[in-house]
Scaffold this active site. Structure first.
Site, PDB file in Angstrom:
ATOM      1  N   GLU A 143       0.820  -1.218   0.000  1.00  0.00           N
ATOM      2  CA  GLU A 143       0.000   0.000   0.000  1.00  0.00           C
ATOM      3  C   GLU A 143       0.852   1.265   0.000  1.00  0.00           C
ATOM      4  OE1 GLU A 143      -3.496   2.169   2.682  1.00  0.00           O
ATOM      5  OE2 GLU A 143      -2.344   0.498   3.519  1.00  0.00           O
ATOM      6  N   GLU A 240     -12.097   3.180   5.159  1.00  0.00           N
ATOM      7  CA  GLU A 240     -11.095   3.433   6.191  1.00  0.00           C
ATOM      8  C   GLU A 240     -11.040   4.930   6.494  1.00  0.00           C
ATOM      9  OE1 GLU A 240      -6.672   1.705   7.134  1.00  0.00           O
ATOM     10  OE2 GLU A 240      -6.891   2.926   5.343  1.00  0.00           O
TER      11      GLU A 240
END
Length: 259
Positions: A143, A240
């Site tokens: 990520e 998120e």
């Protein structure tokens, strides 16, 4: 249309963690993700998923001393043995939870270590992890994260991630594409997605500025969702974000798109 997963680290955090599964299901989510499962019993987590009809979409590899400020250990040349132990632990949890994707946080680049050493360490660790996860039918993700939120974080852009994936040379290594981090780093949310779509296995969201729920900032979410759908993305989108007030009060955006 993409499927939305509640990030239980961020959402419903007004209640104890194990109570968040019920709230996610009640809100209409079909999947959940969270940073780490390792402080909880695997069977208890699996029971919560099964009870509420939820899919475990994603969790991270062990990432060092999180409370102490560490944000991953995959680039740290003096932590290779610990990283490898973490791979084994992550496989145990992911297998028990039926989780088909695990994210590897690169970590913060230590001062005084050359980029060549950091990259070599990262690539070597990813080769091993991708191979081990593949044996269990689990995809490994990396990520890119912006350096405003995590100063010094090693992996910052999808271009950098794609370069590392090419060097690793595994068919089992993918990008976790976080729209919030991309907006802070360089924008071009859809153009960047198009460029790297073949290697994007998971998407996450939060609005900017503030990292709150969609509709609180500058990102044109109806356009983003519509375009991801048109481009054929049918994977999960992890929510998120930090609720601006409470999670329940901020879920109007989900209702507006028919979820």
């Amino acid at each position: 249309m993409p499927k939305f997963a509640a990030n239980l680290t961020m959402l419903f955090n007004e209640v104890p963690f194990m109570e968040r599964f019920a709230l996610a299901a009640k809100a209409g989510f079909k999947g959940v993700e969270y940073l780490f499962p390792y402080d909880f019993d695997r069977e208890a987590l699996r029971a919560a998923l099964d009870l509420h009809g939820l899919t475990q979409v994603l969790h991270n590899l062990p990432a060092g001393n999180w409370a102490g400020g560490e944000r991953g250990i995959a680039v740290l040349p003096d932590r290779i043995d610990e990283f490898r132990r973490g791979v084994a632990t992550a496989i145990e949890y992911a297998t028990a939870l039926g989780c088909k994707q695990v994210n590897c946080l690169s970590g913060i680049a230590p001062v005084g270590v050359s980029d060549d050493v950091l990259r070599t360490t990262f690539v070597s660790n990813l080769k091993l992890a991708a191979e081990e996860f593949e044996k269990h039918g689990i995809r490994l993700l990396i990520e890119p994260i912006n350096r405003f939120d995590i100063p010094g974080f090693y992996l910052n852009t999808p271009d950098q991630a794609a370069s590392i994936i090419a060097e690793v040379g595994s068919d089992n290594l993918f990008i976790q594409y976080d729209l919030y981090h991309q907006q802070r780093t360089g924008g071009e949310l859809i153009g960047t997605f198009r460029k790297h779509q073949a290697k994007i296995a998971h998407v996450q969201l939060a609005d900017n500025p503030g990292r709150n729920e969609p509709g609180t900032g500058e990102i044109a979410w109806p356009f983003v969702f519509r375009t991801l759908d048109a481009l054929g993305y049918d994977g999960w989108i992890g929510c998120e974000y930090k609720p601006r007030t409470t999670t329940a009060e901020g879920l109007g955006w989900l209702t507006d798109i028919g979820r």
